[in-house]
Design a protein around this motif. Structure first.
Motif, PDB file in Angstrom:
ATOM      1  N   LYS A   1       1.408   6.579  -7.090  1.00 18.00           N
ATOM      2  CA  LYS A   1       0.352   7.429  -7.407  1.00 18.00           C
ATOM      3  C   LYS A   1       0.715   8.676  -7.419  1.00 18.00           C
ATOM      4  CE  LYS A   1      -4.625   7.978  -6.577  1.00 18.00           C
ATOM      5  NZ  LYS A   1      -5.915   7.153  -5.682  1.00 18.00           N
ATOM      6  N   GLU A   2       1.552   9.303  -6.424  1.00 12.55           N
ATOM      7  CA  GLU A   2       2.144  10.514  -6.499  1.00 12.55           C
ATOM      8  C   GLU A   2       2.845  11.082  -7.693  1.00 12.55           C
ATOM      9  OE1 GLU A   2       2.666  11.259  -1.578  1.00 12.55           O
ATOM     10  OE2 GLU A   2       4.361  10.789  -3.052  1.00 12.55           O
TER      11      GLU A   2
ATOM     12  N   GLN B   1       0.760  -1.070  -0.010  1.00 13.40           N
ATOM     13  CA  GLN B   1      -0.173  -0.030   0.046  1.00 13.40           C
ATOM     14  C   GLN B   1       0.772   1.090   0.018  1.00 13.40           C
ATOM     15  OE1 GLN B   1      -2.475  -1.112   3.573  1.00 13.40           O
ATOM     16  NE2 GLN B   1      -4.125  -2.010   2.332  1.00 13.40           N
TER      17      GLN B   1
ATOM     18  N   GLU C   1      -0.628   4.435 -11.859  1.00 14.56           N
ATOM     19  CA  GLU C   1      -1.464   3.827 -11.260  1.00 14.56           C
ATOM     20  C   GLU C   1      -1.327   2.353 -11.451  1.00 14.56           C
ATOM     21  OE1 GLU C   1      -4.291   5.101  -9.560  1.00 14.56           O
ATOM     22  OE2 GLU C   1      -3.970   7.215 -10.148  1.00 14.56           O
TER      23      GLU C   1
ATOM     24  N   GLN D   1       2.279   1.706  -3.455  1.00 14.73           N
ATOM     25  CA  GLN D   1       1.088   1.982  -4.490  1.00 14.73           C
ATOM     26  C   GLN D   1       0.887   3.510  -4.189  1.00 14.73           C
ATOM     27  OE1 GLN D   1      -3.177   1.013  -3.372  1.00 14.73           O
ATOM     28  NE2 GLN D   1      -3.267   0.076  -5.390  1.00 14.73           N
ATOM     29  N   ALA D   2       0.848   4.144  -3.062  1.00 12.63           N
ATOM     30  CA  ALA D   2       0.627   5.494  -2.736  1.00 12.63           C
ATOM     31  C   ALA D   2       1.783   6.107  -3.272  1.00 12.63           C
ATOM     32  CB  ALA D   2       0.720   5.792  -1.013  1.00 12.63           C
ATOM     33  N   THR D   3       2.964   5.734  -2.998  1.00 15.72           N
ATOM     34  CA  THR D   3       4.390   6.458  -3.789  1.00 15.72           C
ATOM     35  C   THR D   3       4.031   6.671  -5.103  1.00 15.72           C
ATOM     36  OG1 THR D   3       5.480   5.623  -1.941  1.00 15.72           O
ATOM     37  CG2 THR D   3       6.718   6.572  -3.670  1.00 15.72           C
TER      38      THR D   3
ATOM     39  N   LYS E   1       6.752   6.402   4.110  1.00 19.86           N
ATOM     40  CA  LYS E   1       4.946   5.936   4.165  1.00 19.86           C
ATOM     41  C   LYS E   1       4.979   4.652   4.938  1.00 19.86           C
ATOM     42  CE  LYS E   1       3.259   8.203   0.033  1.00 19.86           C
ATOM     43  NZ  LYS E   1       4.178   9.189   0.128  1.00 19.86           N
TER      44      LYS E   1
ATOM     45  N   TRP F   1       8.881   5.850  -0.217  1.00 19.28           N
ATOM     46  CA  TRP F   1       8.330   4.829   0.021  1.00 19.28           C
ATOM     47  C   TRP F   1       8.394   4.433   1.465  1.00 19.28           C
ATOM     48  CZ3 TRP F   1       9.773  -0.406  -2.942  1.00 19.28           C
ATOM     49  CH2 TRP F   1       9.240  -1.360  -2.568  1.00 19.28           C
TER      50      TRP F   1
END
Length: 203
Positions: A29-30, A22, A34, A25-27, A70, A67
């Motif tokens: 997305k920034e 997760q 995607e 994934q968030a890193t 987070k 990463w």
């Protein structure tokens, strides 16, 4: 049957894999990338640097730092799989071979205060080559003072099994982390729960 039990960490001892996925994934997305979690599961069991190289990330150092940042808040309280420490505590000799770096270990594993259960810990910072290369497992064998035939490596990813095979070490699948036996048909053992490991010290 075995004098030494060597473990992978993520998905085998600690239930941390979704935290890493997760955060990755968030890193991404920034950066406008995607990816669903299934598309990122290939990263489980290999160093973060290798993951970002495979993803062709332009600025790897910055992305890796983001990463890890987070992950940090969640890794401090990462859960340990139920019954795992009770099992490890009674094994004749235990070690860890993980794809986490020293920094990642300091931000997660060592905060759990369970490192005293292990006679040797090899992380990604300790060898030039990483899983599925046999080097980290061979270093662990050297540090633990045992031969390949005297040890078993327990993990949850194909990289773990490939590493064990390359080092000439028997492999046991941690099914609680892998959640499937697909792709692990050549595993020497399938452990449905940590207590199953104890069957090997009674033989």
């Amino acid at each position: 049957m075995y004098s030494t039990f060597i473990f992978d960490l993520d998905g085998t001892i600690i239930d941390s894999e979704m935290i890493g996925l997760q955060a990755l994934q968030a890193t991404l997305k920034e950066q406008g990338i995607e990816k669903n979690l299934d598309e990122l599961r290939f990263s489980l069991g290999i160093p973060g640097l290798t993951t970002l190289e495979i993803l062709n990330i332009a600025d790897i150092p910055t992305t890796l730092e983001s990463w890890l940042e987070k992950e940090k808040p969640f890794l401090k309280n990462v859960p340990i799989f139920e019954g795992m420490i009770d099992v490890i505590a009674v094994l004749p000799k235990a070690g860890i071979v993980t794809s986490k770096t020293t920094e990642e270990m300091n931000n997660s594993f060592y905060l759990l205060n369970i490192d005293h259960h292990f006679h040797s810990i090899v992380c990604a910072s300790d060898t030039e080559n990483h899983k599925p290369n046999p080097d980290p497992l061979e270093l662990a064998l050297q540090l633990l003072g045992c031969k390949a035939k005297e040890a078993i490596y327990i993990g949850d990813s194909p990289y773990d099994m490939q590493c064990a095979n390359a080092a000439g070490v028997d492999f046991g699948l941690a099914l609680w982390g892998a959640r499937t036996v697909s792709g692990f048909e050549n595993a020497d053992y399938i452990f449905e729960n940590p207590k199953d490991i104890l069957n090997l010290i009674n033989k």
